[in-house]
Motif scaffolding. Structure first.
Motif, short mmCIF file in Angstrom:
data_model
loop_
_atom_site.label_atom_id
_atom_site.label_comp_id
_atom_site.label_asym_id
_atom_site.label_seq_id
_atom_site.Cartn_x
_atom_site.Cartn_y
_atom_site.Cartn_z
N VAL A 1 88.02 -37.47 12.78
CA VAL A 1 86.78 -37.86 13.24
C VAL A 1 85.72 -37.96 11.96
O VAL A 1 85.51 -36.97 11.35
N PHE A 2 85.17 -38.99 11.84
CA PHE A 2 84.37 -39.33 10.57
C PHE A 2 82.77 -39.13 11.04
O PHE A 2 82.37 -39.71 11.99
N PRO A 3 81.90 -38.79 10.36
CA PRO A 3 80.70 -38.51 10.61
C PRO A 3 80.04 -39.97 11.27
O PRO A 3 79.44 -40.08 11.97
N GLU A 4 80.53 -40.98 10.24
CA GLU A 4 80.12 -42.25 10.43
C GLU A 4 80.45 -42.79 11.73
O GLU A 4 79.76 -43.53 12.69
N TRP A 5 81.92 -42.49 12.09
CA TRP A 5 82.20 -42.81 13.56
C TRP A 5 81.55 -42.26 14.58
O TRP A 5 81.01 -42.95 15.67
N VAL A 6 81.18 -40.98 14.65
CA VAL A 6 80.33 -40.40 15.46
C VAL A 6 78.97 -40.81 15.65
O VAL A 6 78.31 -41.29 16.73
N GLN A 7 78.44 -41.24 14.50
CA GLN A 7 77.12 -41.90 14.44
C GLN A 7 77.18 -43.37 15.15
O GLN A 7 76.26 -43.68 15.97
N SER A 8 78.10 -44.05 14.66
CA SER A 8 78.28 -45.40 15.40
C SER A 8 78.37 -45.17 16.83
O SER A 8 78.02 -45.97 17.73
N GLN A 9 79.24 -44.28 17.51
CA GLN A 9 79.25 -44.17 18.67
C GLN A 9 77.99 -43.88 19.32
O GLN A 9 77.98 -44.39 20.64
N LYS A 10 77.29 -43.07 18.76
CA LYS A 10 75.88 -42.70 19.38
C LYS A 10 75.11 -44.07 19.62
O LYS A 10 74.33 -44.18 20.45
N LEU A 11 75.12 -44.82 18.52
CA LEU A 11 74.33 -46.13 18.35
C LEU A 11 74.82 -46.99 19.57
O LEU A 11 74.02 -47.70 20.09
N VAL A 12 76.06 -47.13 19.67
CA VAL A 12 76.62 -47.82 20.58
C VAL A 12 76.27 -47.36 22.22
O VAL A 12 75.86 -48.34 22.97
N SER A 13 76.18 -45.99 22.15
CA SER A 13 75.82 -45.47 23.58
C SER A 13 74.30 -45.83 23.84
O SER A 13 73.99 -46.24 25.11
N GLU A 14 73.48 -45.52 22.86
CA GLU A 14 72.01 -45.93 23.02
C GLU A 14 71.72 -47.38 23.18
O GLU A 14 70.89 -47.60 24.12
N LEU A 15 72.55 -48.16 22.45
CA LEU A 15 72.18 -49.74 22.80
C LEU A 15 72.58 -50.17 24.34
O LEU A 15 72.02 -50.85 25.03
N ALA A 16 73.78 -49.44 24.61
CA ALA A 16 74.21 -49.74 26.17
C ALA A 16 73.17 -49.53 27.18
O ALA A 16 72.66 -50.06 27.99
N GLU A 17 72.70 -48.15 26.83
CA GLU A 17 71.50 -47.69 27.68
C GLU A 17 70.17 -48.65 27.51
O GLU A 17 69.64 -48.70 28.89
N ARG A 18 69.81 -48.89 26.58
CA ARG A 18 68.61 -49.60 26.39
C ARG A 18 68.76 -51.03 27.22
O ARG A 18 68.24 -51.43 28.09
N LEU A 19 69.76 -51.73 26.87
CA LEU A 19 70.51 -52.89 27.51
C LEU A 19 70.47 -53.11 28.96
O LEU A 19 69.78 -53.73 29.89
N GLY A 20 70.97 -51.92 29.49
CA GLY A 20 71.39 -51.49 30.87
C GLY A 20 70.11 -51.51 31.74
O GLY A 20 69.87 -51.69 32.81
N SER A 21 68.85 -50.80 30.94
CA SER A 21 67.70 -50.85 31.45
C SER A 21 66.81 -51.92 31.80
O SER A 21 65.84 -51.96 32.24
N THR A 22 67.38 -53.06 31.16
CA THR A 22 66.57 -54.41 31.14
C THR A 22 67.19 -55.30 32.16
O THR A 22 66.96 -56.55 31.89
N LEU A 23 68.24 -54.95 32.77
CA LEU A 23 68.81 -55.86 33.91
C LEU A 23 67.85 -56.37 34.83
O LEU A 23 67.03 -56.02 35.33
N ASN A 24 68.47 -57.83 35.05
CA ASN A 24 67.89 -58.29 36.32
C ASN A 24 68.98 -58.95 36.95
O ASN A 24 70.08 -58.87 36.47
N GLU A 25 68.87 -59.55 38.11
CA GLU A 25 70.18 -60.27 38.71
C GLU A 25 70.60 -61.19 37.78
O GLU A 25 72.05 -61.21 37.77
N ALA A 26 70.20 -62.23 37.39
CA ALA A 26 70.80 -63.05 36.57
C ALA A 26 71.62 -62.72 35.43
O ALA A 26 72.67 -62.98 34.80
N SER A 27 70.94 -61.60 34.48
CA SER A 27 71.54 -60.94 33.43
C SER A 27 72.79 -60.14 33.84
O SER A 27 73.77 -60.25 33.08
N ALA A 28 72.59 -59.32 34.78
CA ALA A 28 73.65 -58.68 35.43
C ALA A 28 74.86 -59.51 35.89
O ALA A 28 75.97 -59.19 35.40
#
Length: 95
Positions: A5-32
């Protein structure tokens, strides 16, 4: 290349999770519904198995490792977004 496990990988995983959370909070019916229709075009099942086998044996080249990890991260992101879209579209249950 081993599967350390590389620190860069851990950091990228955090970024992916944060992005998913942000995108998930902007959903409407059409985007879902659009998100649920998304499919990830990536390596063939045979190529994924080849990479997985090489990863388990510690034989991935740097390029193969990048390919394997990128695909895994994108699959993870899409899985989270699909889950959020399904939850958004789920009818409310009895209170």
């Amino acid at each position: 290349m081993g599967m350390a496990v590389f620190p860069e990988w851990v950091q990228s995983q955090k970024l992916v999770s944060e992005l998913a959370e942000r995108l998930g909070s902007t959903l409407n019916e059409a985007s879902a519904r659009s998100i649920l229709a998304l499919k990830l075009n990536g390596p063939t099942p045979e190529r994924r198995q080849e990479l997985a086998d090489k990863a388990n044996e510690g034989l991935l080249t740097a390029e193969e490792f990048a390919e394997y990890e990128t695909y895994a991260q994108l699959r993870g992101l899409l899985a989270v977004l699909h889950s959020k879209a399904r939850l958004y579209l789920k009818p409310p249950g009895p209170a």
